[in-house]
Design a protein around this motif. Structure first.
Motif, PDB file in Angstrom:
ATOM      1  N   ILE A 171       0.848  -1.188   0.000  1.00 39.90           N
ATOM      2  CA  ILE A 171       0.000   0.000   0.000  1.00 39.90           C
ATOM      3  C   ILE A 171       0.887   1.242   0.000  1.00 39.90           C
ATOM      4  N   ASP A 172       0.311   2.393  -0.447  1.00 41.82           N
ATOM      5  CA  ASP A 172       1.089   3.631  -0.497  1.00 41.82           C
ATOM      6  C   ASP A 172       0.810   4.481   0.738  1.00 41.82           C
ATOM      7  N   VAL A 173       1.440   5.638   0.795  1.00 42.28           N
ATOM      8  CA  VAL A 173       1.367   6.468   1.985  1.00 42.28           C
ATOM      9  C   VAL A 173      -0.057   6.948   2.264  1.00 42.28           C
ATOM     10  N   GLU A 174      -0.818   7.257   1.211  1.00 42.22           N
ATOM     11  CA  GLU A 174      -2.194   7.685   1.430  1.00 42.22           C
ATOM     12  C   GLU A 174      -3.029   6.559   2.027  1.00 42.22           C
ATOM     13  N   GLN A 175      -2.810   5.332   1.550  1.00 36.55           N
ATOM     14  CA  GLN A 175      -3.554   4.192   2.094  1.00 36.55           C
ATOM     15  C   GLN A 175      -3.163   3.909   3.541  1.00 36.55           C
ATOM     16  N   VAL A 176      -1.896   4.156   3.867  1.00 36.02           N
ATOM     17  CA  VAL A 176      -1.465   3.987   5.265  1.00 36.02           C
ATOM     18  C   VAL A 176      -2.213   4.958   6.162  1.00 36.02           C
ATOM     19  N   VAL A 188      20.729  18.534   9.893  1.00 35.33           N
ATOM     20  CA  VAL A 188      19.494  17.798   9.626  1.00 35.33           C
ATOM     21  C   VAL A 188      18.452  18.759   9.073  1.00 35.33           C
ATOM     22  N   PHE A 189      17.464  18.176   8.398  1.00 30.28           N
ATOM     23  CA  PHE A 189      16.324  18.956   7.929  1.00 30.28           C
ATOM     24  C   PHE A 189      15.064  18.407   8.572  1.00 30.28           C
ATOM     25  N   ASP A 190      14.258  19.321   9.136  1.00 34.81           N
ATOM     26  CA  ASP A 190      13.023  18.940   9.822  1.00 34.81           C
ATOM     27  C   ASP A 190      11.895  18.855   8.797  1.00 34.81           C
ATOM     28  N   LEU A 191      11.433  17.614   8.528  1.00 34.08           N
ATOM     29  CA  LEU A 191      10.412  17.403   7.508  1.00 34.08           C
ATOM     30  C   LEU A 191       9.083  18.057   7.864  1.00 34.08           C
ATOM     31  N   LYS A 192       8.803  18.202   9.136  1.00 33.33           N
ATOM     32  CA  LYS A 192       7.531  18.785   9.537  1.00 33.33           C
ATOM     33  C   LYS A 192       7.599  20.304   9.620  1.00 33.33           C
ATOM     34  N   GLN A 193       8.641  20.827  10.274  1.00 31.17           N
ATOM     35  CA  GLN A 193       8.681  22.252  10.570  1.00 31.17           C
ATOM     36  C   GLN A 193       9.641  23.053   9.693  1.00 31.17           C
ATOM     37  N   GLY A 194      10.479  22.362   8.918  1.00 31.68           N
ATOM     38  CA  GLY A 194      11.464  23.068   8.091  1.00 31.68           C
ATOM     39  C   GLY A 194      10.819  23.820   6.936  1.00 31.68           C
ATOM     40  N   SER A 212       5.623  13.314  -0.643  1.00 27.88           N
ATOM     41  CA  SER A 212       7.011  12.878  -0.433  1.00 27.88           C
ATOM     42  C   SER A 212       7.407  13.027   1.031  1.00 27.88           C
ATOM     43  N   ALA A 213       7.081  14.165   1.608  1.00 26.90           N
ATOM     44  CA  ALA A 213       7.445  14.394   3.010  1.00 26.90           C
ATOM     45  C   ALA A 213       6.721  13.420   3.942  1.00 26.90           C
ATOM     46  N   ARG A 214       5.426  13.227   3.688  1.00 21.53           N
ATOM     47  CA  ARG A 214       4.679  12.298   4.538  1.00 21.53           C
ATOM     48  C   ARG A 214       5.182  10.876   4.376  1.00 21.53           C
ATOM     49  N   GLY A 215       5.552  10.482   3.169  1.00 23.30           N
ATOM     50  CA  GLY A 215       6.121   9.150   2.959  1.00 23.30           C
ATOM     51  C   GLY A 215       7.402   8.969   3.753  1.00 23.30           C
ATOM     52  N   GLN A 216       8.242  10.009   3.761  1.00 30.78           N
ATOM     53  CA  GLN A 216       9.471   9.954   4.556  1.00 30.78           C
ATOM     54  C   GLN A 216       9.157   9.854   6.045  1.00 30.78           C
TER      55      GLN A 216
END
Length: 967
Positions: free
Chosen positions: A654-659, A862-868, A926-930
């Protein structure tokens, strides 16, 4: 009735002359006696042929019919031979016959006469093939039920007159509870069976109103009296042989025990075979309601909450013991205990019941055939296997009844006398003994084959023998070489693996194991070491697997599960190698190991309908007041469903949306079920508060609103739930109508508190979710459950812009639809208010800067995927800005809460350019998948790279144009 006709002779062909002459002489004498007494018995050849067939198969039936021909004529006149008795009809007949009984001796005589008459009737119907197997077993069981029950009722009353009425310490009247075990408990009693009973009583105390004695003495004496009435051999024979050896401590134990004493015994001292015995237990006499309560009390002993694969080995041991006894006594032709016999079919069904019945109440049926059919329905056994077992069991039970009806004796050995063999085969419809025994042996061979397949002992592969020696510390000089050959790589890695194994072997977990646990671990460790060696990071995986074994500790069921199921071990290795999150879940909740059994289920996409049915099955049998069990059921469901989702995620099924969709669906179902369970409890205690009068009167609605990730159906593995509780507005004097009257305000406050408790409290099976209620009106200082009018007023008059941003992702998820419908209208009106672009953009940009300053990681490199910059939060804020700015012109923007659907709508209505919307959608996915992948690795949402990912660079450009105003 006329004398027998020569036309009957063909029906007697094949019988020995002595048998044929005996039957004809008996029939001739019977006809004369019936004629003398003026009895109305058919004299046609067809009926006499049936009569001869019954008599040749059962001298017991022939003897009693000849003694009293009126039995047959009476049954024929009343039509009682061609039909089974209706439910309760047998009991009513015995009630009438006991109406004038006043002594134990009279009772014993009456019961024996009644039992003999009914046995003759039931045997006739069976031998004449006028009843099927189910009817025969049911009527035999009901006969035993009513004899025991009505005898006990009389004896209890007589005993009370002598000793007084037994009471508990609080004065509650006590009655004996008689539990029918084995075939009687399952309503499957055979023709001349013992009845296995257990006597119990609810509470200790003393009798009142007579000579005072303790309750245990009263019920022990009453039990002895009952056994004597049923079991003692008199001139009239006996009613039933009574076997009390299944009670605690067997023959040396007390005859009757209190419920508390029984519970303590089964918790602390009972042996494995006693669980097997209680699978079929049923209250048959005395206080049936108390008996049902006793079974509920003992159910956790019989049916474990986890999948108990240790039952396989326990039943293997029982079967081996039985077979040794069969061999010692030369009982190979025993259709009950011999190979391929009745007991093997029972063991197959009850193994699955003991293993899975605690998790699946559908498997707690006492009856064997419905249980077998359920195993096929649930795909636990193939359909053809179940068909084979049912066909064999049906024939075996028919043979058993024919053997025992011959002389009313408890026989399971096939006859050796040639004439008896012929009679048995003839009555079962076979032309010869050779034909019959060939068919029977084929069925027994099939049963044996299926039994061996179900109970097959797991074997180690030949290349694991050396690893078994390694675990046993017998080859120290070759240990590193063995591990290298198993795939553990360089010497340093092999040395580290060896240390892990040695530390685990010498640790407390292994040292504290029982002998049974040591044996299981000796079987498991070579398999586990070999499986880990095949993985890419074998040492790290071995460490994770040993961590799980340490958490499992001495719980034999989990070790048995992995030993008995190579597929489960294979899936365990695969998933633990891919995800530390899975390792953590399995370590915290070993009950999830059973989810590894079937890869077809483990990796299959989960539908809302399927998950809902699964949750319903887990909760529908629970007591309305048993909050603890309800909470456990919700946790088991949630953990198991999440693990299956993670397995599908790891395997890229399954993909990220299905998760996210799947995790959100699980949460919605859990929240909705929690509200339902709490409302049911409150309904019983408080009643349901209402509003309005007359025709307009209706129950006050309660609803749960999800914000944030659940609101947008974008939940991740570790997300908490942002919730707001609402209720319909009511008058100030509103009170509940139930037994405990409280104000409606208190009712809804308690309701909200209880729902939070159910969802967030840590239990033995963990917790469900962290619940955040700070988005409710006035935040932490506001009321826990707001009324709809107040909620709407707050949104218009007092809410901040960030609260309207949150409302963009809010939706109704549980409770009464009336509240949901009202919320949808309020939300749309609030979101559709006209707003000034410049002021709105400034407020949202300011809020975003504050959030970034407070929450963004400052760790270097590092890069913050949520807040960056260009990360998830930036994208969400841009969407919320666009919706708040444009919903007054495009009302369809109120119809969605998820970020991706909203992006699509914003593009369709022209608020967002296609290039910008596509860039944001790509960046967001992409970010949510990561984030999901990092969550499964139990790592924070940080990328180990100073440079921004390309998709974040594109999203940051859109932010600069949209929110900073560089367009």
């Amino acid at each position: 009735m006329t004398a027998p006709s020569p036309d009957l002779f063909p029906s007697l062909e094949g019988l020995s002359p002595a048998t044929r002459d005996r039957l004809l002489d008996q029939l001739h004498a019977f006809c004369l006696l019936a004629t003398e007494r003026g009895l109305n018995i058919p004299s046609d050849n067809e009926f006499q042929t049936v009569l001869l067939r019954v008599w040749e198969a059962s001298p017991f039936v022939a003897q009693h019919m000849q003694q009293d021909p009126a039995l047959l004529s009476g049954w024929l006149e009343r039509g009682e031979l061609h039909r089974a008795y209706a439910s309760g009809e047998l009991r009513q007949k015995l009630v009438g016959q006991l109406a004038t009984i006043t002594t134990d001796t009279q009772l014993a005589t009456c019961l024996r006469q009644f039992r003999r008459e009914q046995m003759v009737r039931i045997a006739w119907r069976d031998l004449a093939s006028w009843s099927d197997l189910a009817e025969t077993l049911s009527e035999l069981s009901e006969l035993a039920d009513c004899c025991v029950s009505l005898a006990l009722d009389l004896l209890h009353d007589w005993h009370v007159k002598q000793w007084g009425d037994p009471r508990s310490a609080k004065g509650k009247r006590q009655r004996l509870v008689v539990i029918g075990m084995g075939k009687l408990g399952a309503h499957e009693l055979n023709f001349s069976s013992d009845i296995d009973l257990i006597f119990a009583f609810p509470e200790d105390g003393t009798t009142r109103g007579g000579r005072r004695i303790e309750n245990d003495q009263f019920f022990t004496d009453l039990g002895r009296r009952l056994i004597k009435v049923l079991d003692e051999v008199t001139a009239e024979g006996m009613v039933f042989r009574v076997d009390m050896r299944l009670r605690p401590y067997g023959d040396s134990g007390p005859l009757a025990l209190s419920f508390d004493a029984l519970e303590e015994y089964y918790q602390m001292q009972a042996r494995e075979w006693e669980r097997y015995a209680w699978v079929k237990a049923r209250p048959i006499a005395g206080d049936l309601k108390a008996g049902a309560a006793l079974l509920a009390m003992l159910r956790p002993f019989v049916y474990r909450r986890y999948l108990d694969f240790g039952s396989f080995d326990a039943l293997r041991s029982m079967k081996a013991m039985i077979m040794r006894e069969v061999e010692r006594k030369g009982m190979d032709d025993n259709i009950k205990l011999g190979a391929g016999g009745i007991r093997e079919v029972e063991f197959i069904a009850q193994a699955f019941q003991l293993i899975r019945g605690g998790r699946d109440p559908d498997l707690q049926d006492r009856r064997l055939l419905p249980t077998l059919r359920m195993l096929a329905d649930k795909q636990l056994l193939p359909e053809y296997v179940v068909t084979d077992l049912i066909d064999a069991y049906t024939l075996l039970r028919r043979v058993e009844n024919r053997l025992q009806a011959y002389q009313d004796r408890q026989v399971h050995q096939l006859p050796r006398d040639e004439q008896q063999r012929l009679l048995l085969g003839r009555n079962l419809g076979y032309s010869s003994w050779d034909h019959f025994i060939k068919v029977l042996n084929l069925h027994r061979a099939v049963v044996s084959r299926h039994f061996d397949q179900v109970f097959e002992v797991p074997k180690s592969e030949s290349n694991q023998e050396s690893l078994h020696a390694l675990w046993a510390e017998g080859v120290e000089s070759q240990q590193l070489t063995l591990l290298a050959a198993a795939g553990y790589g360089e010497d340093a890695d092999c040395a580290e693996a060896l240390k892990l194994i040695a530390d685990f072997r010498d640790g407390y977990t292994v040292r504290s194991l029982s002998q049974r646990g040591v044996v299981l671990l000796e079987q498991l460790m070579p398999l586990l070491i070999a499986a880990a060696g095949l993985a890419e990071c074998s040492v790290a995986l071995l460490s994770s697997l040993l961590t799980i074994l340490e958490r499992i500790g001495g719980r034999m069921a989990y070790l048995s599960l992995l030993v008995e199921n190579p597929m489960a071990l294979s899936q365990l290795v695969k998933l633990c190698g891919a995800s530390p999150w899975v390792v953590n879940q399995l370590s915290r909740y070993p009950i999830l190991l059973d989810e590894l059994l079937d890869p077809g289920v483990l990796y299959a996409p989960q539908t809302r309908e399927g998950l809902s049915a699964e949750l319903e099955a887990l909760t529908r049998h629970l007591d309305i007041d048993d909050l603890e069990q309800q909470m456990e059921a919700l946790r088991v469901f949630s953990h198991a469903a999440k693990l299956r989702l993670a397995a599908a995620d790891i395997s890229a099924v399954i993909d990220v949306e299905q998760v996210s969709e799947g995790l959100s669906t699980i949460a919605e179902l859990v929240v909705d079920k929690a509200v339902e369970l709490v409302r049911r409890q409150f309904e019983q205690r408080y009643g349901s508060p209402t509003t309005g009068k007359g025709k307009n009167k209706h129950p006050l609605g309660f609803g749960v609103i999800a914000y944030g990730k659940l609101g947008g159906r974008e939940l991740s593995y570790s997300s908490d739930l942002d919730l707001v509780f609402l209720h319909e507005t009511y008058a100030e004097d509103c009170h509940t109508p139930g037994p405990d009257k409280i104000s409606c305000g208190v009712y809804f406050a308690r309701l909200g508190q209880r729902v939070i408790h159910v969802l967030s409290t840590l239990t033995l099976t963990g917790s469900l979710y962290e619940i955040d209620m700070r988005l409710r009106p006035n935040g932490a200082s506001g009321v826990l459950v707001a009324d709809l009018e107040g909620f709407e007023a707050y949104q218009y008059d007092d809410a901040w812009t960030w609260e309207h941003q949150a409302l963009v992702r809010a939706r109704f998820v549980a409770g009464d639809q009336s509240v949901g419908d009202a919320f949808v209208k309020i939300r749309c009106r609030v979101l559709s208010q006209p707003r000034k672009k410049k002021a709105l953009r400034a407020e949202i940009s300011t809020m975003r800067r504050r959030m970034r300053d407070e929450f963004m990681s400052t760790k270097k490199g590092v890069f913050d995927l949520k807040q960056g910059p260009g990360g998830i939060a930036d994208i969400e804020f841009m969407i919320q800005y666009a919706v708040l700015l444009s919903a007054n012109k495009h009302s369809q923007l109120c119809d969605a809460t998820g970020n991706l659907p909203l992006m699509s709508m914003l593009r369709e209505v022209g608020v967002m350019q296609k290039r910008q919307a596509d860039a944001l959608a790509k960046a967001y996915l992409s970010a949510r998948g990561q984030v999901h992948r990092l969550a499964l690795l139990e790592r924070p949402a940080l990328l180990d790279d100073v440079a921004l990912p390309d998709y974040c660079v594109a999203a940051e450009q859109v932010w600069n144009k949209t929110m900073i105003g560089t367009e």
